[in-house]
Write an enzyme that holds these catalytic residues in place. Structure first.
Site, PDB file in Angstrom:
ATOM      1  N   LYS A 237      65.043  -1.360 -54.052  1.00 36.21           N
ATOM      2  CA  LYS A 237      64.954  -0.917 -55.445  1.00 36.21           C
ATOM      3  C   LYS A 237      65.606  -1.947 -56.364  1.00 36.21           C
ATOM      4  CE  LYS A 237      65.424   4.073 -54.462  1.00 36.21           C
ATOM      5  NZ  LYS A 237      64.179   4.573 -55.065  1.00 36.21           N
ATOM      6  N   ARG A 311      60.439  11.482 -47.033  1.00 34.65           N
ATOM      7  CA  ARG A 311      59.415  12.266 -46.336  1.00 34.65           C
ATOM      8  C   ARG A 311      59.453  12.031 -44.821  1.00 34.65           C
ATOM      9  NH1 ARG A 311      54.778   9.619 -49.841  1.00 34.65           N
ATOM     10  NH2 ARG A 311      56.573   9.696 -51.246  1.00 34.65           N
TER      11      ARG A 311
END
Length: 459
Positions: A237, A311
């Site tokens: 990020k 996830r």
């Protein structure tokens, strides 16, 4: 509940509740001294506004509160900080629910995350209204405080080990069973994607597993995403993107708060809480874009992006939960920016194929002022998760459109046996201050879910 006291013997100033539509009539019936005082204040009788009424000696005699609409948990939540320090009582008849909600909101209006900075604000104290459920007030306040505190803690103070310790405190209070699978043992006990996501961190990944209740009762399982910090992994990020990543364990915090409420209320369910706790870090053994992982369920997963790690860990935990075919399976996660684009930062995006379940959740969300909004598990988008080399990709093709939906569809692949399943994609954080809800960590959908579970399974 430090600023809500359950004693009718305390001398307290009344909060006089006046309907906005009745204000002129109410004022006309007041003594001349009060009418003159109100006129001198140029008071605008809008809903939620207050006015201190003095006696002839100049001391506060009462507080006038303008009510415009139905009561809710946040109606008086700004008053503890606005009113002068002292004791107050609500001088109007309230239903038991309204009395409970107002006392809860008042107490939450005094919340401050003060571990690193002292809260110097002086708060007003409310005498518990007649009819209020004191236990429910305390239960809700403690659970919300727990969630907020955990989310607000910096990642340097709340890694996987510390999150496990926080879970142990909740479990220990109710003598719940707890097992923790840590580090390479995740491979032995078949949680390979939890291991892959967290193995690069100095603080070892783990699966926290709490069980409570009678085995003969309905099975309710809660799964919470516990990414204690997310660098994005090798798909790193930006610095701006990492600033809020201490909150990426907001799902784990929320299910711990919900579990606390369920156990404290002694709801007759067989409760299981599963929290995959990791830090998505970068080192020489970090998992790579293009890797193919074999999940607990046996499905192979191609890694399209290491920043779609939540996830992956949820998938292993959901597969374990699903093996038991629970009556109700709930997962909560700070999963996608796409959900924030779809519903903003103050609503819990909700996914389920169970229409009746969502109708009940939505109804309780409205009653509790704990908003949810349903997004579709649109099966026609499943092809976006296709992989040329594995059973499924962890990220969708197609330019990122419908990202919250495709994330939900990914999780759906790991749920087959549960009688009912609902997935929440939450912000977990207040980005603006509102009464009772300061900037910082927040418990999304927790109060609505507790109301649902109590209604469905409570005696």
């Amino acid at each position: 509940m430090p600023f809500v006291v359950a004693s009718s013997k305390i001398e307290a100033k009344p909060i006089v509740v006046v309907e906005k539509s009745d204000f002129d009539g109410w004022l006309a019936g007041q003594p001349e001294f009060h009418r003159s005082w109100v006129a001198s204040q140029d008071f605008d009788a809008e809903g939620g506004k207050t006015l201190l009424l003095p006696n002839e000696s100049g001391n506060t005699e009462a507080v006038v509160y303008i009510k415009d609409g139905d009561w809710n948990i946040w109606s008086l939540a700004d008053l503890p900080a606005r009113l002068p320090k002292g004791h107050y009582t609500i001088a109007t008849e309230l239903s038991p629910k309204d009395a409970t909600d107002l006392a809860t909101g008042w107490s939450l209006g005094t919340y401050a995350f003060d571990r690193f900075k002292t809260d110097k604000k002086k708060y007003a104290t409310l005498v518990l209204p007649e009819g209020a459920d004191e236990d429910m007030v305390a239960r809700t306040v403690k659970a919300v405080t727990l969630v907020r505190d955990l989310i607000n803690l910096p990642a340097g103070d709340l890694g996987p080990t510390a999150l496990e310790a926080a879970a142990s405190q909740v479990a220990g209070e109710f003598e719940a069973g707890q097992g923790n699978i840590v580090g390479d043992d995740l491979l032995t006990y078949h949680y390979p994607m939890v291991h892959a996501v967290g193995r690069a961190a100095a603080d070892a990944p783990r699966l926290i597993d709490i069980s409570w209740g009678d085995k003969s009762d309905p099975k309710v399982t809660l799964v919470g995403k516990g990414v204690c910090f997310d660098t994005g992994g090798l798909d790193i990020k930006s610095s701006a993107g990492m600033l809020m990543m201490k909150k990426d364990m907001g799902g784990a915090a929320t299910v711990l708060g919900l579990a606390y409420m369920i156990m404290d209320a002694n709801i007759p369910v067989r409760l299981r809480v599963l929290i995959p706790a990791v830090e998505n870090a970068i080192s020489g053994n970090a998992f790579h874009p293009g890797d193919i992982l074999t999940s607990r369920k046996g499905l192979t997963v191609e890694i399209g992006n290491t920043d779609a790690e939540g996830r992956l860990i949820l998938a292993d935990a959901l597969a374990a939960a699903d093996d038991e075919a629970p009556d109700l399976l709930i997962d909560v996660a700070t999963l996608t920016g796409a959900a924030r684009i779809a519903v903003g930062t103050e609503i819990a995006a909700t996914f389920t194929d169970d229409d009746a379940l969502f109708a009940d959740i939505a109804a309780h969300g409205e009653k509790e002022k704990d908003p949810v909004w349903r997004l579709p598990l649109w099966d026609d988008y499943r092809h976006l998760l296709d992989s040329k080399f594995a059973d499924i990709n962890n990220t969708a093709s197609g330019g990122g459109y419908g990202g919250a939906i495709t994330a939900g569809l990914f999780l759906k692949e790991f749920v087959e046996k549960a009688k009912s399943w609902v997935h929440f994609d939450i912000m977990g954080y207040n980005v603006r201050a509102r009464p009772g809800r300061p900037v910082g960590g927040e418990a999304f959908a927790m109060r609505a879910l507790f109301a649902l579970i109590r209604e469905r399974y409570g005696r």
